[in-house]
Design a protein around this motif. Structure first.
Motif, PDB file in Angstrom:
ATOM      1  N   ILE A   1     -38.359-116.213  49.067  1.00 15.08           N
ATOM      2  CA  ILE A   1     -38.407-115.008  48.026  1.00 15.08           C
ATOM      3  C   ILE A   1     -39.816-114.785  47.398  1.00 15.08           C
ATOM      4  CG2 ILE A   1     -37.637-113.857  45.966  1.00 15.08           C
ATOM      5  CD1 ILE A   1     -34.809-114.911  46.764  1.00 15.08           C
ATOM      6  N   VAL A   2     -40.227-116.161  46.841  1.00 15.89           N
ATOM      7  CA  VAL A   2     -41.556-116.161  45.961  1.00 15.89           C
ATOM      8  C   VAL A   2     -42.479-115.925  47.018  1.00 15.89           C
ATOM      9  CG1 VAL A   2     -43.225-117.629  44.845  1.00 15.89           C
ATOM     10  CG2 VAL A   2     -40.581-117.866  44.254  1.00 15.89           C
ATOM     11  N   PHE A   3     -42.668-116.421  48.281  1.00 18.00           N
ATOM     12  CA  PHE A   3     -43.699-116.141  49.251  1.00 18.00           C
ATOM     13  C   PHE A   3     -43.613-114.674  49.625  1.00 18.00           C
ATOM     14  CE2 PHE A   3     -43.718-120.973  49.448  1.00 18.00           C
ATOM     15  CZ  PHE A   3     -44.782-121.236  48.665  1.00 18.00           C
ATOM     16  N   GLN A   4     -42.630-114.123  50.123  1.00 18.30           N
ATOM     17  CA  GLN A   4     -42.290-112.694  50.445  1.00 18.30           C
ATOM     18  C   GLN A   4     -43.011-111.779  49.430  1.00 18.30           C
ATOM     19  OE1 GLN A   4     -41.056-111.286  53.153  1.00 18.30           O
ATOM     20  NE2 GLN A   4     -39.925-112.642  54.162  1.00 18.30           N
ATOM     21  N   LEU A   5     -42.622-112.116  48.228  1.00 20.57           N
ATOM     22  CA  LEU A   5     -43.127-111.344  47.057  1.00 20.57           C
ATOM     23  C   LEU A   5     -44.781-111.543  47.126  1.00 20.57           C
ATOM     24  CD1 LEU A   5     -40.466-111.642  44.202  1.00 20.57           C
ATOM     25  CD2 LEU A   5     -40.827-109.667  45.911  1.00 20.57           C
ATOM     26  N   GLY A   6     -45.173-112.815  47.255  1.00 20.33           N
ATOM     27  CA  GLY A   6     -46.652-113.200  47.214  1.00 20.33           C
ATOM     28  C   GLY A   6     -47.248-112.018  48.226  1.00 20.33           C
ATOM     29  N   LEU A   7     -46.692-112.163  49.477  1.00 22.10           N
ATOM     30  CA  LEU A   7     -47.167-111.282  50.605  1.00 22.10           C
ATOM     31  C   LEU A   7     -47.319-109.647  50.207  1.00 22.10           C
ATOM     32  CD1 LEU A   7     -45.356-113.270  53.523  1.00 22.10           C
ATOM     33  CD2 LEU A   7     -47.929-112.996  53.315  1.00 22.10           C
ATOM     34  N   ALA A   8     -46.222-109.410  49.443  1.00 19.56           N
ATOM     35  CA  ALA A   8     -46.404-108.076  49.137  1.00 19.56           C
ATOM     36  C   ALA A   8     -47.375-107.629  48.065  1.00 19.56           C
ATOM     37  CB  ALA A   8     -44.905-107.666  48.609  1.00 19.56           C
ATOM     38  N   LEU A   9     -47.866-108.485  46.974  1.00 16.85           N
ATOM     39  CA  LEU A   9     -48.503-108.211  46.092  1.00 16.85           C
ATOM     40  C   LEU A   9     -49.973-108.751  46.133  1.00 16.85           C
ATOM     41  CD1 LEU A   9     -45.678-108.860  43.434  1.00 16.85           C
ATOM     42  CD2 LEU A   9     -46.605-106.694  44.073  1.00 16.85           C
ATOM     43  N   SER A  10     -49.930-109.495  46.899  1.00 15.86           N
ATOM     44  CA  SER A  10     -51.452-110.126  46.998  1.00 15.86           C
ATOM     45  C   SER A  10     -52.648-109.300  47.571  1.00 15.86           C
ATOM     46  CB  SER A  10     -51.381-111.712  47.746  1.00 15.86           C
ATOM     47  OG  SER A  10     -50.517-112.336  47.045  1.00 15.86           O
ATOM     48  N   GLY A  11     -53.829-110.045  47.637  1.00 18.61           N
ATOM     49  CA  GLY A  11     -54.841-109.332  48.211  1.00 18.61           C
ATOM     50  C   GLY A  11     -55.001-109.944  49.593  1.00 18.61           C
ATOM     51  N   HIS A  12     -56.177-110.041  50.306  1.00 18.91           N
ATOM     52  CA  HIS A  12     -56.485-110.750  51.515  1.00 18.91           C
ATOM     53  C   HIS A  12     -56.216-112.167  51.245  1.00 18.91           C
ATOM     54  CE1 HIS A  12     -58.420-111.958  55.388  1.00 18.91           C
ATOM     55  NE2 HIS A  12     -57.756-111.198  55.857  1.00 18.91           N
ATOM     56  N   GLY A  13     -57.036-112.819  50.561  1.00 13.82           N
ATOM     57  CA  GLY A  13     -56.898-114.410  50.360  1.00 13.82           C
ATOM     58  C   GLY A  13     -55.309-114.735  50.114  1.00 13.82           C
ATOM     59  N   GLY A  14     -54.690-114.165  49.184  1.00 13.10           N
ATOM     60  CA  GLY A  14     -53.401-114.610  48.803  1.00 13.10           C
ATOM     61  C   GLY A  14     -52.394-114.240  49.977  1.00 13.10           C
ATOM     62  N   ILE A  15     -52.545-113.289  50.875  1.00 11.74           N
ATOM     63  CA  ILE A  15     -51.754-113.088  51.979  1.00 11.74           C
ATOM     64  C   ILE A  15     -51.920-114.365  53.076  1.00 11.74           C
ATOM     65  CG2 ILE A  15     -51.425-111.726  53.855  1.00 11.74           C
ATOM     66  CD1 ILE A  15     -52.258-109.363  52.509  1.00 11.74           C
ATOM     67  N   ILE A  16     -53.184-114.715  53.155  1.00 11.53           N
ATOM     68  CA  ILE A  16     -53.509-115.830  54.036  1.00 11.53           C
ATOM     69  C   ILE A  16     -52.539-117.050  53.373  1.00 11.53           C
ATOM     70  CG2 ILE A  16     -55.297-117.644  54.773  1.00 11.53           C
ATOM     71  CD1 ILE A  16     -57.085-115.179  54.959  1.00 11.53           C
ATOM     72  N   ALA A  17     -52.742-117.449  52.095  1.00 11.01           N
ATOM     73  CA  ALA A  17     -52.187-118.531  51.564  1.00 11.01           C
ATOM     74  C   ALA A  17     -50.836-118.589  51.690  1.00 11.01           C
ATOM     75  CB  ALA A  17     -52.776-118.565  50.103  1.00 11.01           C
ATOM     76  N   CYS A  18     -50.027-117.375  51.026  1.00 12.43           N
ATOM     77  CA  CYS A  18     -48.771-117.073  51.343  1.00 12.43           C
ATOM     78  C   CYS A  18     -48.219-117.137  52.810  1.00 12.43           C
ATOM     79  CB  CYS A  18     -48.182-115.756  50.574  1.00 12.43           C
ATOM     80  SG  CYS A  18     -48.437-115.641  48.790  1.00 12.43           S
ATOM     81  N   THR A  19     -48.910-116.609  53.729  1.00 14.64           N
ATOM     82  CA  THR A  19     -48.234-116.958  54.963  1.00 14.64           C
ATOM     83  C   THR A  19     -48.341-118.268  55.450  1.00 14.64           C
ATOM     84  OG1 THR A  19     -49.227-114.803  55.627  1.00 14.64           O
ATOM     85  CG2 THR A  19     -48.671-116.284  57.432  1.00 14.64           C
ATOM     86  N   ILE A  20     -49.184-119.026  55.132  1.00 13.55           N
ATOM     87  CA  ILE A  20     -49.248-120.478  55.570  1.00 13.55           C
ATOM     88  C   ILE A  20     -48.239-121.266  54.660  1.00 13.55           C
ATOM     89  CG2 ILE A  20     -50.656-122.790  55.351  1.00 13.55           C
ATOM     90  CD1 ILE A  20     -53.096-120.880  55.998  1.00 13.55           C
ATOM     91  N   LEU A  21     -48.097-120.970  53.435  1.00 17.49           N
ATOM     92  CA  LEU A  21     -47.168-121.745  52.489  1.00 17.49           C
ATOM     93  C   LEU A  21     -45.660-121.147  52.830  1.00 17.49           C
ATOM     94  CD1 LEU A  21     -49.290-121.931  49.247  1.00 17.49           C
ATOM     95  CD2 LEU A  21     -48.740-123.725  50.788  1.00 17.49           C
ATOM     96  N   SER A  22     -45.522-120.151  53.486  1.00 19.96           N
ATOM     97  CA  SER A  22     -44.131-119.518  53.645  1.00 19.96           C
ATOM     98  C   SER A  22     -43.581-120.576  54.798  1.00 19.96           C
ATOM     99  CB  SER A  22     -44.022-118.370  54.100  1.00 19.96           C
ATOM    100  OG  SER A  22     -44.747-118.054  55.441  1.00 19.96           O
TER     101      SER A  22
END
Length: 391
Positions: free
Chosen positions: A270-291
């Motif tokens: 849930i945390v990483f899904q919300l991170g993907l929804a709310l983050s910029g490009h760098g955050g999307i990369i990080a949340c994708t990998i960490l998910s």
């Protein structure tokens, strides 16, 4: 050697899941298709995989595990090669459906074969199976990127070649598996879902898999990177899946129990899904990998739960469980991309987070059906204690 031959073929089979990730934008561009049309590559694949799970036990109990593996591998080789010849997205979607049929016959039977042939018991066999899944999922995007950078068709041809190698290994190294004394009825997987523990595990996994495949199928379109970039991001994601499924999940299961691992992993997702929804490009990369961490934890926890929670034969339990859970993998790519086209690029991730919350709710409401898992966890912990410490 027979276990390792089957495991190698399983690695290649699971490569097919993430293989198309890096080339989704290229497929959309070359075949003049929208993201939702291209997402049907996943939907047709997993929908046929889910339905075919209902007949895998029926087939394998009549022709034997080895022959079922071989039929599945041949189908994957044929349809993966045909996918590479597609001129329209409709053809590609159709060939991926045939690929899904072969994958279902292989994957469902491979787990039963590995469990039956492994010398370390069911737990170590499931860990090996999940290791094959993690390695395959991590290598798939990398291979897809390397081959897809030359031509979007090459990853399909590459998979056909690798699965042909797997077919030769299984044919020559896997000992013939005896047919079961009792043939599996066609309706056995559906009847198995009448068990409260197995149905709870399966329907929780359906919502979890919706979130899982939202990450896998939609994220390539929001990364806005070339095939190499997407491939590297999902390679990192796959490494996290492999490490957490093989090393972290078994350790956590012994420490806090399988059901609590599910709760923990779903909350993290849930945390990483919300991170993907709310983050910029760098955050999307990080949340994708960490998910990949909660996905790896859940893959192992749910697979072991499906094998242990009921008294059904493992192939039957696996078929019923996989039928339900792969429906989540079939629904997420198409509905996620349609939601993005209608609302915003973040919407699929919000829906994925809601699905994880629903999964947690199912675990809480139906927790009494999972008491068997708690006893299994206690047994595993007890076995790990030295004999002199038990006295």
């Amino acid at each position: 050697m027979s276990v390792w031959a089957t495991a190698f073929a399983a690695v290649v089979a699971f490569m097919g899941i993430g293989l198309v990730d890096p080339i989704l934008p290229a497929i959309a561009e070359n075949l003049r298709a929208t993201p939702s049309q291209v997402s049907l590559l996943f939907t047709s694949y997993f929908l046929i995989t889910a339905v075919a799970m209902l007949v895998t036990g029926w087939v394998s109990s009549r022709i034997g595990g080895k022959r079922t593996l071989m039929v599945g591998l041949v189908l994957v080789v044929v349809f993966a090669a045909l996918a590479g010849t597609s001129d329209t997205v409709g053809q590609l979607v159709g060939f991926r459906a045939g690929w899904g049929l072969g994958n279902a016959l292989f994957v469902a039977t491979a787990l039963a074969v590995i469990v039956g042939a492994a010398s370390g018991g069911a737990e170590s066999a499931i860990t090996l199976y999940e290791a094959a899944l993690g390695i395959g999922i991590s290598l798939g995007p990398l291979v897809g990127a390397l081959l897809g950078d030359m031509n979007w068709r090459f990853p399909f041809f590459g998979t056909a070649v690798l699965m042909a190698v797997g077919f030769l290994l299984v044919t020559t190294l896997l000992r013939p598996t005896p047919k079961p004394a009792v043939r599996t009825p066609l309706a056995a997987p559906i009847r198995a879902l009448g068990h409260g523990g197995l149905s709870t595990t399966a329907f929780t996994a359906l919502f979890y898999n919706y979130a899982f495949f939202t990450v896998l199928a939609w994220t390539p379109f929001v990364l806005h990177m070339d095939a190499h970039g997407i491939g590297l991001v999902f390679f990192g994601w796959g490494v996290m899946v492999a490490l957490s499924s093989v090393f972290a999940a078994p350790a956590l299961q012994r420490r806090i129990g399988t059901v609590r691992v599910m709760h923990l992993a779903l909350a993290l997702l849930i945390v990483f899904q919300l991170g993907l929804a709310l983050s910029g490009h760098g955050g999307i990369i990080a949340c994708t990998i960490l998910s990949g961490i909660p996905i790896g934890l859940n893959n192992t926890a749910f697979t072991e739960a499906a094998m242990e929670v009921s008294d059904n034969p493992r192939p039957v339990a696996s078929a019923g469980y996989n039928f339900v859970r792969w429906l989540g993998g079939a629904l997420a790519p198409y509905f996620g991309s349609r939601l993005a086209e209608r609302f915003s690029a973040s919407t699929p991730y919000y829906v994925g987070a809601v699905c994880c919350a629903v999964a947690i709710g199912i675990l809480i409401v139906r927790r009494r059906h999972l008491e068997t898992l708690e006893r299994v966890d206690i047994d595993h912990t007890f076995q790990d204690v030295p004999a002199d410490a038990r006295a």
